[in-house]
Design an enzyme around this catalytic site. Sequence first.
Site: not given
Ligand code: AMP
Ligand code: MG
Length: 504
Positions: A87, A89-90, A253-254, A263
């Site tokens: 979900g 997260g940011r 998820d990407n 992303d």
């Molecule tokens: P990503 O690899 O950037 O696509 O992120 C994978 C997951 O980690 C997604 O659910 C993001 O929303 C979460 N995420 C990445 N960076 C952060 C952060 N700094 N704080 C909270 N959630 C994060």
């Molecule tokens: Mg992502």
Amino acid sequence: MPAFRFDNTYARELSGFYTPWPPAQVPAPQLLYFNEALAEELGLAGAELQGAAGAQLFAGNVLPEGAEPIAQVYAGHQFGGFSPRLGDGRALLLGEVVDTQGRRRDIAFKGSGRTPYSRGGDGKAAVGPMLREVLIGEAMHALGIPTTRALAVAATGERVRREQPLPGAVLTRVAASHLRVGTFQFFLAEGDLPKLRQLLDYAIARHDPALIGRSDGETGREMAFLRAVAQRQARLIAQWMNVGFIHGVMNTDNMTISGETIDYGPCAFMEAYDPATVFSSIDHGGRYAYGNQPGIARWNLARLAETLLPLVADENDEAAVQRVVAEATAVIDGFPLWCAQALLQGQRAKLGLQATADDEEDGRLVDAWLALLHTQAVDFTLAWRLLADAAEGRPEPLRDQFRDRAALDAWLQHWQARVAQDDAAAPMKPAERAAAMRRVSPWVIPRNHQVETALAAATAGDLAPFHALLAALQRPFDSDPALAAYAVPAPAAETAAYQTFCGT
Ligand code: AMP
Ligand code: MG
């Protein structure tokens, strides 16, 4: 009149697929970047988008009228391992607008603070990585590659804790939607078939309206959807490969349902051609290496297929299950060919060939070219670009890139014979052919060293190199001598040591 004319179908129609959540308040917003061309395309208007008001808005302190911020839920396979609950997260979806061409676009924040899905993360983002999304996303857009885009970046005035403290920022991202393969996986993992069906209906209405009400057999709609997603991904991955783009973190998820690139974390552009190229610091096994991208996309699509199977066949009806598995398998097995065909179609244009011809023969011609680039460690982008000069009878700039020129000359002879054949089928003057080649093989791509230099300066407060680089990336096909500095690869040793980082 409100600045954004929001019409929020996701929030309205998909309750249970998200959590309403406000962006965090930040101390000292400052607008670092505003994409005027995109704002115009979105039909946005109003003084609150610019200046101090724009800073408050794009940093998340003041919500635009009509926004309904929500954190979307999804799951995902990350480096092959399944996380059932990810979900946003940011990130927060503020809502949707229908743009001036009638396309529905998501408006979302990234880096706007913790959400219920943040797990251990701080929900924040730093200036450098958010401006990186601007540079790479706008470069991809200018290259004609489907992508999410940056509408704005606002500095927050607070520091985010990374390996060292960094200035924080919020990105406003525009996307055809934020539906991911992982969104479907979430509801399969929950065993919630009604929601899975609701999600499919929503995705079809949004991305494949031609499939609404389709009634060619029981499995027609779901499998046609799978095929449509797979074909979009095949075209996308082929476009990536033909400009040397490495996404770097092709987790499920990407991967979007829309077929847009999403992303921009550890992504990077290849310099010297090598299919094994990896830049991501955490991709030790090379799972997401340049040359693995079609295979990984296929693997991800198989995960999407798994989420659709229970919608089509009752698990107790073995014959029905077998039938639908066979249909889904046909799509998944068809993917490598679609991807290869899209790749070859792009490569043909890059070779200056117009007329259709024998796939195998042209495939061999491209393979021989790429093998030359590989063994002689030639810059991928420059090699393709300078081939256009050779089409005009000026092979020297290309020859200068090669150590073993005899090998290149031998290949050039084959290519010229093929061009002559093409010319007989579809006559074209050399200058026209070269111009056509320059419209598909860019001169300027986001060179990793240029991106890093611009972001380091921006992080230290100087945005001039960022704006100069962005301006160059927005016209990647122009042969303007003023762009020459941006076309030069980094020294090989620098590229060999270059690393990108996830979750930045
Ligand atoms: P990503 O690899 O950037 O696509 O992120 C994978 C997951 O980690 C997604 O659910 C993001 O929303 C979460 N995420 C990445 N960076 C952060 C952060 N700094 N704080 C909270 N959630 C994060
Ligand atoms: Mg992502």
